[in-house]
Write an enzyme that holds these catalytic residues in place. Structure first.
Site, PDB file in Angstrom:
ATOM      1  N   PRO A   2       0.947  -1.216   0.160  1.00  0.00           N
ATOM      2  CA  PRO A   2      -0.045   0.078   0.056  1.00  0.00           C
ATOM      3  C   PRO A   2       0.689   1.207   0.071  1.00  0.00           C
ATOM      4  O   PRO A   2       1.720   1.435   0.645  1.00  0.00           O
ATOM      5  CB  PRO A   2      -0.821  -0.118   1.265  1.00  0.00           C
ATOM      6  CG  PRO A   2      -0.806  -1.514   1.824  1.00  0.00           C
ATOM      7  CD  PRO A   2       0.541  -1.910   1.220  1.00  0.00           C
ATOM      8  N   LYS A  34      -3.166  -5.206   5.958  1.00  0.00           N
ATOM      9  CA  LYS A  34      -1.767  -5.402   5.482  1.00  0.00           C
ATOM     10  C   LYS A  34      -0.741  -4.936   6.400  1.00  0.00           C
ATOM     11  O   LYS A  34      -0.807  -4.356   7.236  1.00  0.00           O
ATOM     12  CB  LYS A  34      -1.507  -4.640   4.200  1.00  0.00           C
ATOM     13  CG  LYS A  34      -2.492  -4.701   3.265  1.00  0.00           C
ATOM     14  CD  LYS A  34      -2.128  -5.773   2.082  1.00  0.00           C
ATOM     15  CE  LYS A  34      -3.247  -5.628   0.860  1.00  0.00           C
ATOM     16  NZ  LYS A  34      -2.734  -6.027  -0.483  1.00  0.00           N
ATOM     17  N   ILE A  66      -1.887  -3.408  -4.030  1.00  0.00           N
ATOM     18  CA  ILE A  66      -1.969  -4.518  -4.526  1.00  0.00           C
ATOM     19  C   ILE A  66      -3.237  -5.191  -4.093  1.00  0.00           C
ATOM     20  O   ILE A  66      -3.295  -5.142  -2.874  1.00  0.00           O
ATOM     21  CB  ILE A  66      -0.807  -5.431  -4.440  1.00  0.00           C
ATOM     22  CG1 ILE A  66       0.336  -4.812  -5.460  1.00  0.00           C
ATOM     23  CG2 ILE A  66      -1.288  -6.913  -5.094  1.00  0.00           C
ATOM     24  CD1 ILE A  66       1.676  -5.742  -5.108  1.00  0.00           C
TER      25      ILE A  66
END
Length: 114
Positions: A2, A34, A66
């Site tokens: 990120p 994440k 992603i």
């Protein structure tokens, strides 16, 4: 993975800038689930910017990751707008956020890609 880029016309001292970047990193980590070790936050304060022809406090954010799920963009938008209000005094209606889902093969890191 990120990456959050924050551009604003608000001027910040070093302590406030550091605090904003840290809080933004925690926010992204929490809402995307994440690991924070992969979260990058960039802050560009005191930019020459206008929104609707008005140079009152504003912010433009780019949030790329992603596998960015579309069902997380609304909660991210709310949390990031709240952060811009508390940290910068920028009301939510003077914040634009661009969300992008990056393909793993097009995101480089550590001499390779994800």
């Amino acid at each position: 993975m990120p990456m959050l880029k924050i551009q604003t016309n608000v001027t910040l001292d070093a302590n406030a800038a550091t605090a904003l970047v840290a809080e933004a990193s925690r926010t992204v980590t929490t809402l995307l689930g994440k690991p924070e070790r992969y979260v990058m936050v960039s802050l560009e304060p005191a930019a020459t910017m206008a929104f609707g022809g008005d140079a009152s406090p504003l912010a433009y954010l780019e949030m790329k990751s992603i596998g960015l799920p579309q069902n997380r963009t609304t909660p991210l938008s709310k949390a990031l707008c709240e952060l811009m209000k508390s940290a910068l005094g920028v009301p939510a209606d003077r914040v634009y956020i661009e969300f992008a889902d990056a393909e793993a093969a097009l995101w480089g890191w550590n001499g390779g890609t994800f």
